[in-house]
Design a protein around this motif. Structure first.
Motif, PDB file in Angstrom:
ATOM      1  N   UNK A 122      -7.102   2.151  -1.781  1.00 22.55           N
ATOM      2  CA  UNK A 122      -7.673   1.399  -0.542  1.00 22.55           C
ATOM      3  C   UNK A 122      -8.372   2.148   0.308  1.00 22.55           C
ATOM      4  N   UNK A 123      -8.059   3.390   0.027  1.00 25.09           N
ATOM      5  CA  UNK A 123      -8.710   4.342   1.028  1.00 25.09           C
ATOM      6  C   UNK A 123      -8.167   5.929   0.815  1.00 25.09           C
ATOM      7  N   UNK A 124      -8.662   6.646   1.731  1.00 31.73           N
ATOM      8  CA  UNK A 124      -8.391   8.150   1.690  1.00 31.73           C
ATOM      9  C   UNK A 124      -8.549   8.669   3.309  1.00 31.73           C
ATOM     10  N   UNK A 125      -7.551   9.762   3.486  1.00 37.22           N
ATOM     11  CA  UNK A 125      -7.634  10.121   4.810  1.00 37.22           C
ATOM     12  C   UNK A 125      -7.206  11.650   4.804  1.00 37.22           C
ATOM     13  N   UNK A 126      -7.658  12.300   6.015  1.00 39.09           N
ATOM     14  CA  UNK A 126      -7.356  13.790   5.806  1.00 39.09           C
ATOM     15  C   UNK A 126      -5.715  13.779   6.083  1.00 39.09           C
ATOM     16  N   UNK A 127      -5.153  14.707   5.465  1.00 47.34           N
ATOM     17  CA  UNK A 127      -3.650  15.020   5.595  1.00 47.34           C
ATOM     18  C   UNK A 127      -3.248  15.286   6.805  1.00 47.34           C
ATOM     19  N   UNK A 128      -3.895  16.097   7.491  1.00 47.29           N
ATOM     20  CA  UNK A 128      -3.373  16.639   8.992  1.00 47.29           C
ATOM     21  C   UNK A 128      -3.751  15.520   9.876  1.00 47.29           C
ATOM     22  N   UNK A 129      -4.754  14.755   9.862  1.00 47.85           N
ATOM     23  CA  UNK A 129      -4.936  13.481  10.665  1.00 47.85           C
ATOM     24  C   UNK A 129      -4.013  12.479  10.364  1.00 47.85           C
ATOM     25  N   UNK A 130      -3.571  12.129   9.122  1.00 46.43           N
ATOM     26  CA  UNK A 130      -2.451  11.309   9.041  1.00 46.43           C
ATOM     27  C   UNK A 130      -1.313  11.630   9.617  1.00 46.43           C
ATOM     28  N   UNK A 131      -0.956  13.106   9.557  1.00 51.12           N
ATOM     29  CA  UNK A 131       0.457  13.581  10.062  1.00 51.12           C
ATOM     30  C   UNK A 131       0.353  13.630  11.452  1.00 51.12           C
ATOM     31  N   UNK A 132      -0.788  13.712  11.969  1.00 47.62           N
ATOM     32  CA  UNK A 132      -0.629  13.751  13.769  1.00 47.62           C
ATOM     33  C   UNK A 132      -1.226  12.364  14.191  1.00 47.62           C
ATOM     34  N   UNK A 133      -1.224  11.215  13.381  1.00 47.36           N
ATOM     35  CA  UNK A 133      -1.782   9.801  13.848  1.00 47.36           C
ATOM     36  C   UNK A 133      -0.792   9.259  14.911  1.00 47.36           C
ATOM     37  N   UNK A 187     -11.130  13.353  -7.737  1.00 48.88           N
ATOM     38  CA  UNK A 187      -9.767  12.767  -7.610  1.00 48.88           C
ATOM     39  C   UNK A 187      -9.768  10.990  -7.480  1.00 48.88           C
ATOM     40  N   UNK A 188     -10.819  10.585  -6.915  1.00 51.79           N
ATOM     41  CA  UNK A 188     -11.177   9.077  -6.792  1.00 51.79           C
ATOM     42  C   UNK A 188     -11.587   8.666  -8.202  1.00 51.79           C
ATOM     43  N   UNK A 189     -12.175   9.578  -9.036  1.00 50.51           N
ATOM     44  CA  UNK A 189     -12.502   9.206 -10.595  1.00 50.51           C
ATOM     45  C   UNK A 189     -11.535   9.185 -11.474  1.00 50.51           C
ATOM     46  N   UNK A 190     -10.682  10.068 -11.207  1.00 52.74           N
ATOM     47  CA  UNK A 190      -9.281  10.480 -12.285  1.00 52.74           C
ATOM     48  C   UNK A 190      -8.364   9.168 -11.676  1.00 52.74           C
ATOM     49  N   UNK A 191      -8.333   8.558 -10.401  1.00 58.38           N
ATOM     50  CA  UNK A 191      -7.367   7.745 -10.002  1.00 58.38           C
ATOM     51  C   UNK A 191      -8.076   6.322 -10.988  1.00 58.38           C
ATOM     52  N   UNK A 192      -9.456   6.169 -10.928  1.00 59.07           N
ATOM     53  CA  UNK A 192     -10.150   4.988 -11.559  1.00 59.07           C
ATOM     54  C   UNK A 192      -9.534   4.940 -12.839  1.00 59.07           C
ATOM     55  N   UNK A 213       0.968  -1.108   0.025  1.00 57.48           N
ATOM     56  CA  UNK A 213       0.104   0.150  -0.172  1.00 57.48           C
ATOM     57  C   UNK A 213       0.971   1.135   0.083  1.00 57.48           C
ATOM     58  N   UNK A 214       0.754   2.077  -0.876  1.00 57.81           N
ATOM     59  CA  UNK A 214       1.719   3.228  -0.914  1.00 57.81           C
ATOM     60  C   UNK A 214       0.718   4.347  -0.710  1.00 57.81           C
ATOM     61  N   UNK A 215       1.434   5.024   0.088  1.00 55.92           N
ATOM     62  CA  UNK A 215       0.824   6.423   0.694  1.00 55.92           C
ATOM     63  C   UNK A 215       1.024   7.524  -0.338  1.00 55.92           C
ATOM     64  N   UNK A 255      -3.116   2.213  -3.450  1.00 58.77           N
ATOM     65  CA  UNK A 255      -2.653   3.440  -2.840  1.00 58.77           C
ATOM     66  C   UNK A 255      -3.750   4.056  -1.843  1.00 58.77           C
ATOM     67  N   UNK A 256      -3.421   4.698  -0.675  1.00 56.56           N
ATOM     68  CA  UNK A 256      -4.184   5.387   0.217  1.00 56.56           C
ATOM     69  C   UNK A 256      -3.685   6.884  -0.061  1.00 56.56           C
ATOM     70  N   UNK A 257      -4.913   7.856  -0.418  1.00 58.81           N
ATOM     71  CA  UNK A 257      -4.535   9.141  -0.489  1.00 58.81           C
ATOM     72  C   UNK A 257      -4.542   9.916   0.845  1.00 58.81           C
ATOM     73  N   UNK A 258      -3.810  10.954   0.929  1.00 52.72           N
ATOM     74  CA  UNK A 258      -4.043  11.860   2.161  1.00 52.72           C
ATOM     75  C   UNK A 258      -4.057  13.131   1.425  1.00 52.72           C
ATOM     76  N   UNK A 259      -5.452  13.809   1.699  1.00 56.61           N
ATOM     77  CA  UNK A 259      -5.786  14.817   1.392  1.00 56.61           C
ATOM     78  C   UNK A 259      -5.810  15.914   2.020  1.00 56.61           C
ATOM     79  N   UNK A 260      -5.638  17.288   1.665  1.00 57.04           N
ATOM     80  CA  UNK A 260      -5.685  18.400   2.452  1.00 57.04           C
ATOM     81  C   UNK A 260      -6.998  18.813   2.812  1.00 57.04           C
ATOM     82  N   UNK A 261      -7.326  19.224   3.964  1.00 56.40           N
ATOM     83  CA  UNK A 261      -8.340  19.762   4.458  1.00 56.40           C
ATOM     84  C   UNK A 261      -8.944  20.731   3.783  1.00 56.40           C
TER      85      UNK A 261
END
Length: 270
Positions: free
Chosen positions: A126-137, A114-119, A3-5, A98-104
């Motif tokens: 595999x998923x997406x997460x808020x970039x700030x949440x990921x940075x502070x995990x 973005x998800x449509x472009x990825x397809x 899984x690539x972030x 891929x798991x995407x970290x997206x800006x708030x």
């Protein structure tokens, strides 16, 4: 299979594999007659061909927004797709997802686009997460955490909080406090110092302007260790140099820092 972030911001698309950053591609596209050039190849020519260069397709991601400079209109979504597809080919292996970290500051419809472009690019998401949440995990839950993300065209402050798990609570944006404004101020500082020292203006020609912006990160890295740096530009007529002090760079970015400080202080007050 891994899984690539992938962090998606307007300054660059960044890939992380097994906790290590493996690649970063600048969010720049060049609208050549022969086709779209993206990433490092586009950044290397952005100031040589400024009419053809664009760097807003990630910050203004939309199927309706179009870049200028091409013979035919090209949507920001098409440029984002070209960038993402090229980047995925460079960093992935068969079976990766891929798991995407997206800006708030990214809106819900932009995340969906973005998800449509990825397809379309053949990226298994595999998923997406808020970039700030990921940075502070890795932080323990606490009363309040402020995460400041300085992007190319704006700065984004995210407030997170939670007694047991950190969750995003609010997002504030400073639309003029991006890296591009700061780097432009520093490039102007170097150019003015060279004009005073040598009467040579590196911003007067596209080739030397390109060289100045490419060398600027190295000079900044040197200033992190030393009080001054010798900025040197090479031309066919010889080398031109000017000595600059760290405090000059700080003063040149004072207005930019003030915007960041106000953004953070407003978060504290809230």
């Amino acid at each position: 299979m891994t899984v690539i972030g992938i962090e998606v911001v307007d300054a660059a698309v960044v890939a992380v594999r097994d906790g290590e950053r493996v690649a970063a591609s600048p969010g720049i596209a060049l609208l050549e007659a022969s086709g779209v050039v993206v990433g490092d190849a586009a950044a290397a020519q952005a100031r040589l061909k400024p009419v053809l260069a664009t760097d807003r397709f990630w910050s203004d991601l939309s199927a309706e927004s179009h870049a200028q400079g091409a013979a035919a209109p090209v949507s920001h979504a098409a440029l984002a797709h070209a960038h993402l597809a090229s980047f995925w080919r460079a960093v992935s292996q068969p079976g990766d997802s891929a798991v995407f970290a997206l800006p708030g500051a990214m809106r819900l419809h932009q995340a969906g686009l973005l998800l449509g472009l990825s397809r379309r690019a053949g990226i298994p998401v595999a998923g997406a997460v808020d970039a700030a949440v990921a940075a502070c995990a890795g932080l323990a839950a606490r009363g309040t955490v402020l995460h400041l993300d300085v992007q190319l065209h704006q700065a984004v402050l995210t407030e997170l909080a939670g007694a047991t798990v950190l969750r995003r609570r609010r997002v504030d944006v400073a639309p003029r406090a991006g890296l591009k404004a700061m780097y432009s101020a520093w490039a102007q500082l170097v150019a003015e110092a060279m004009v005073r020292r040598t009467r040579f203006d590196p911003l007067h020609q596209a080739a030397t302007e390109q060289q100045l912006h490419e060398r600027l990160p190295g000079w900044l890295a040197e200033l992190a260790r030393a009080e001054s740096v010798d900025a040197v530009i090479e031309t066919g007529a010889g080398s031109f140099a000017a000595a600059l002090r760290r405090e000059q760079f700080t003063l040149a970015a004072e207005a930019w820092y003030a915007q960041l400080a106000e953004l953070v202080h407003a978060g504290h007050r809230a």
